[in-house]
Design a protein around this motif. Structure first.
Motif, PDB file in Angstrom:
ATOM      1  N   TYR A  69       0.942  -1.224  -0.114  1.00 54.14           N
ATOM      2  CA  TYR A  69      -0.234  -0.017   0.055  1.00 54.14           C
ATOM      3  C   TYR A  69       0.950   1.276   0.154  1.00 54.14           C
ATOM      4  O   TYR A  69       2.166   0.967   0.581  1.00 54.14           O
ATOM      5  CB  TYR A  69      -0.771   0.044   1.200  1.00 54.14           C
ATOM      6  N   ASP A  70       0.227   2.479  -0.441  1.00 55.61           N
ATOM      7  CA  ASP A  70       0.928   3.451  -0.644  1.00 55.61           C
ATOM      8  C   ASP A  70       1.277   4.043   0.900  1.00 55.61           C
ATOM      9  O   ASP A  70       2.089   5.128   1.225  1.00 55.61           O
ATOM     10  CB  ASP A  70       0.195   4.718  -1.386  1.00 55.61           C
TER      11      ASP A  70
ATOM     12  N   SER B 277       3.769   7.360   0.414  1.00 52.20           N
ATOM     13  CA  SER B 277       2.618   8.088   0.524  1.00 52.20           C
ATOM     14  C   SER B 277       2.753   9.569  -0.181  1.00 52.20           C
ATOM     15  O   SER B 277       2.253  10.207  -0.884  1.00 52.20           O
ATOM     16  CB  SER B 277       1.696   8.272   1.470  1.00 52.20           C
TER      17      SER B 277
END
Length: 120
Positions: free
Chosen positions: A29-30, A54
């Motif tokens: 996931y970011d 992110s």
């Protein structure tokens, strides 16, 4: 299952440069962070940098500020550690790690390491 593979280590003269790669596979996931660590023989492991996927925010340890930079290639799922003006004291086994919560403290996944030797 997340897997990290480092590459790019080698022997370089003082003042030279190397670029290490940390290629990630699996489901990332970011909100992960990718960190670089190093461990020299007889010394404790040292955190070198933390890169938040992110927002690209990066933290580096004082001993490498101005010499090491972090970048990311989203297509290749790779985070790079560009090391310039290398010194003999940079000699170590370099590892990358992934923190699912992006805290830069809770490293859950680790690579196998790549050796960097700075010597004339």
């Amino acid at each position: 299952q997340v897997r990290l593979v480092e590459s790019g280590g080698g022997l370089v003269q003082p003042g030279g440069s190397l670029r290490l790669s940390c290629t990630v596979s699996g489901f990332i996931y970011d909100d992960y962070a990718i960190g670089w660590f190093r461990q020299a023989p007889g010394k404790e492991r040292e955190g070198v940098s933390c890169f938040r996927l992110s927002n690209g925010r990066t933290a580096v340890v004082d001993s490498v500020k101005g010499r090491f930079t972090i970048s990311r290639d989203n297509v290749k799922n790779t985070v790079y550690l560009q090391m310039n003006s290398l010194k003999p004291e940079d000699t170590a086994n370099y590892y990358c790690a992934a923190d699912p919560g992006s805290s830069c403290f809770l490293w859950k996944y680790w690579g196998q390491g790549t050796q960097v030797t700075v010597s004339s």
